[in-house]
Design a protein around this motif. Structure first.
Motif, PDB file in Angstrom:
ATOM      1  N   SER A 292       0.839  -1.203   0.000  1.00 57.09           N
ATOM      2  CA  SER A 292       0.000   0.000   0.000  1.00 57.09           C
ATOM      3  C   SER A 292       0.868   1.245   0.000  1.00 57.09           C
ATOM      4  N   GLU A 294       0.613   4.183   1.529  1.00 57.04           N
ATOM      5  CA  GLU A 294       0.895   4.846   2.809  1.00 57.04           C
ATOM      6  C   GLU A 294       1.925   4.065   3.627  1.00 57.04           C
ATOM      7  N   TYR A 308      -5.493  -3.284   1.075  1.00 58.05           N
ATOM      8  CA  TYR A 308      -4.988  -2.777  -0.207  1.00 58.05           C
ATOM      9  C   TYR A 308      -4.405  -3.932  -1.030  1.00 58.05           C
ATOM     10  N   ASP A 377      -8.470   2.449  -2.131  1.00 53.27           N
ATOM     11  CA  ASP A 377      -8.682   3.864  -1.830  1.00 53.27           C
ATOM     12  C   ASP A 377      -7.438   4.420  -1.145  1.00 53.27           C
ATOM     13  N   LEU A 378      -6.966   5.578  -1.591  1.00 51.94           N
ATOM     14  CA  LEU A 378      -5.756   6.164  -1.011  1.00 51.94           C
ATOM     15  C   LEU A 378      -5.955   6.565   0.438  1.00 51.94           C
ATOM     16  N   ASP A 379      -7.191   6.814   0.836  1.00 51.10           N
ATOM     17  CA  ASP A 379      -7.503   7.101   2.229  1.00 51.10           C
ATOM     18  C   ASP A 379      -7.740   5.769   2.938  1.00 51.10           C
ATOM     19  N   VAL A 380      -6.780   5.364   3.777  1.00 48.04           N
ATOM     20  CA  VAL A 380      -6.863   4.058   4.424  1.00 48.04           C
ATOM     21  C   VAL A 380      -8.117   3.926   5.277  1.00 48.04           C
ATOM     22  N   ASN A 381      -8.623   5.029   5.806  1.00 50.83           N
ATOM     23  CA  ASN A 381      -9.820   4.986   6.658  1.00 50.83           C
ATOM     24  C   ASN A 381     -11.096   4.711   5.871  1.00 50.83           C
ATOM     25  N   LYS A 382     -11.044   4.902   4.557  1.00 47.16           N
ATOM     26  CA  LYS A 382     -12.216   4.646   3.724  1.00 47.16           C
ATOM     27  C   LYS A 382     -12.252   3.228   3.161  1.00 47.16           C
ATOM     28  N   ARG A 383     -11.186   2.505   3.357  1.00 43.21           N
ATOM     29  CA  ARG A 383     -11.170   1.128   2.882  1.00 43.21           C
ATOM     30  C   ARG A 383     -12.062   0.264   3.774  1.00 43.21           C
TER      31      ARG A 383
END
Length: 439
Positions: A292, A294, A308, A377-383
């Motif tokens: 991933s 991040e 990811y 999703d690049l925003d880990v919290n939205k995965r």
């Protein structure tokens, strides 16, 4: 005759009077009795204290014995966590114990001689896997059971580290979608792990090997593999405490049995993460193309990194392509970039592996593509969590199939084709994807 009076005027005998017991005086007998009582009390106190000290020493020896600590030095990020490890499954490994007790804790202790015999002296003909971690051999034990023996390479102590991590991560874990760790061997510098044998190769071999003009993995089998992998990872993330982050989810680490059940393997890079920690910071490890962004840039690792990697794996299942393929045109070398462009252009049906002879239903394909996009999703919290992914992939297709057939029945030609296909392929998805549904 009246008794003689005492000095105080009483009638009791004086303490200095001699008694019939050995002719001792009364005060001497009283003194001896007091000393005996005091000595008895002191003796009881000393015995109680020694008993308590002995118990404490035994507990310290029990928790410190063995070559493998409960939490290895490699996992320094979680050394402050109060790990809830049951005493019944503590790992205690002592070389001297192999001759006395063949079964220690959760797994079987194997001697080096046993594993040499099982693999015919670690013969090259029995090699079933090889990598930087070591070599995996197929072995047959004395009782006839078939196992996979991983002989870890001792590169600067890496064998010891991976040995400890795998034992800690999955030594006590039993799940149908995780490769079972049967036992281990630790003699001298040798470190080996003994797994259940999974007899149908890896997902990487079936996707990217020389399988001919038609893939042996139709769409429904690929989705079965995806769901099985997701269930295994969901158990690691949500069914254990501390949770386990695999850190190396990829097609070569997904083993398949004869019924195409997926089993996640190779936990040498796994990390433990307590519930009160949102991430751990560690050296970036993994396989290029699956890591991933991040984690690659910050070293901050949590279960979102596995999500990811699973998204990339699902893309691989859909497309039949590797995450990075330098033989492709420039715009298609990176699977993620090409995938996003195709979906944005409403050309999702063109993403399906051309080796699949029967195309998936459009709605089934759309759902799989959506899961991919949410996982990366690049925003880990939205995965999504892996448990949510399981539910998304297992959604019932029946309403979609009914709707799809109803639309087909409007066209007599397509209706006849659908009926014919149903007769020829009653258990498979037989109708081609409707490109108009992407516009």
């Amino acid at each position: 005759m009246a008794p003689p009076a005492t000095s105080t005027g009483g009638t009791l005998p004086e303490l200095t009077n001699r008694t019939p017991f050995l002719g001792l005086k009364l005060y001497v007998l009283l003194l001896i009795a007091v000393l005996i009582v005091i000595a008895t009390v002191i003796l009881i106190l000393v015995c109680v204290r020694r008993s308590r000290s002995s118990k404490k020493r035994k507990m310290r020896v029990k928790h410190s014995s063995g070559a493998i600590p409960l939490v290895s030095k490699e996992i320094v990020e979680v050394n402050t966590l109060e790990l809830k490890i049951d005493e019944e499954v503590e790992i205690e490994i002592e070389e001297s114990a192999s001759a006395e007790s063949p079964n220690i804790g959760w797994g079987r202790w194997y001697s080096l001689k046993e594993l040499e015999n099982a693999t015919e002296g670690f013969a090259e003909v029995n090699v079933i896997g090889e990598g930087g971690y070591g070599i995996v051999y197929k072995g047959i034990l004395m009782d006839g059971s078939v196992v996979a023996v991983k002989n870890l390479l001792n590169n600067k102590g890496q064998a010891e580290k991976e040995f400890k991590v795998e034992v800690e991560a999955i030594g006590k874990v039993k799940h149908k979608n995780l490769v079972g760790l049967v036992g281990y061997c630790a003699e001298g510098a040798q470190r080996m792990l003994v797994y259940e044998y999974v007899d149908n190769g890896t997902l990487e071999q079936w996707l990217h090997g020389d399988v001919g003009p038609v893939s042996p993995l139709p769409w429904d089998i690929r989705m079965k593999i995806a769901v099985g992998t997701a269930k295994g990872l969901a158990y690691l993330h949500e069914g254990l405490e501390p949770k386990v982050v695999h850190r190396d989810v990829k097609s070569s680490n997904i083993l398949l049995d004869k019924k195409w059940n997926a089993k996640v393997s190779d936990f040498g890079l796994a990390k433990l993460l307590g519930s009160e920690k949102s991430y751990v910071t560690t050296r970036v490890m993994g396989t290029f193309g699956y890591v991933s962004p991040e984690y690659a840039s910050t070293g901050m690792l949590n279960e979102g990194s596995d999500v990811y990697s699973f998204g990339i794996l699902l893309m691989e299942l859909i497309t039949g392509r590797s995450p990075i393929d330098y033989s492709r045109p420039p715009g298609e070398m990176n699977l993620v970039d090409w995938f996003k462009v195709m979906v944005a252009s409403r050309r999702g049906d063109e993403l399906v592996d051309p080796l699949i002879d029967i195309q998936p239903y459009p709605r089934s394909l759309k759902r799989a593509l959506l899961v991919c996009l949410r996982c990366i999703d690049l925003d880990v919290n939205k995965r999504p969590k892996m448990g949510q992914i399981v539910h998304m992939l297992e959604a019932d297709d029946f309403p979609f199939r009914s709707e799809h057939r109803t639309n087909r029945e409007k066209d007599p030609v397509h209706s006849k084709a659908a009926v014919s296909s149903k007769i020829l392929y009653p258990t498979r998805h037989v109708e081609p994807a409707d490109k108009s549904s992407w516009r």
